[in-house]
Design a protein around this motif. Structure first.
Motif, PDB file in Angstrom:
ATOM      1  N   GLY A  18     -46.259 -22.522  22.105  1.00  0.00           N
ATOM      2  CA  GLY A  18     -47.583 -22.505  21.493  1.00  0.00           C
ATOM      3  C   GLY A  18     -48.040 -21.139  21.012  1.00  0.00           C
ATOM      4  N   CYS A  37     -51.640 -24.942  26.258  1.00  0.00           N
ATOM      5  CA  CYS A  37     -51.071 -25.409  24.991  1.00  0.00           C
ATOM      6  C   CYS A  37     -50.763 -26.903  25.057  1.00  0.00           C
ATOM      7  N   TYR A  79     -47.147 -26.951  16.833  1.00  0.00           N
ATOM      8  CA  TYR A  79     -47.602 -25.642  17.302  1.00  0.00           C
ATOM      9  C   TYR A  79     -47.502 -24.599  16.193  1.00  0.00           C
TER      10      TYR A  79
END
Ligand SMILES: [Zn+2]
Length: 70
Positions: free
Chosen positions: A10, A26, A63
């Motif tokens: 992330g 994340c 991400y």
């Protein structure tokens, strides 16, 4: 015993244990449908490793697309 760790995908700078996909922060900012896809494919990864790999790649792509504003 040294636990194997890897960088959180992330882009937060955290390292996470090998058996986890991302750090807690994340993980929880992932959309619910992606989290469900990762956990459901993880549960049957021995039978269908390709599906789990695809889910992880989709997560990494998310991400990359939605980096945390900092
Ligand atoms: Zn993270």
């Amino acid at each position: 015993m040294v636990e194997s760790r890897h960088a959180c995908p992330g882009h937060c700078g955290a390292t996470v244990a090998r058996h986890l996909l991302a750090c807690r922060d994340c993980w929880w900012r992932l959309p619910l449908d992606l989290r469900r896809r990762v956990t459901s494919t993880y549960a049957r990864r021995d039978r269908d490793p390709g599906a789990h790999r695809a889910a992880m790649l989709a997560t990494f792509a998310w991400y990359d697309a939605y980096r945390r504003a900092s």
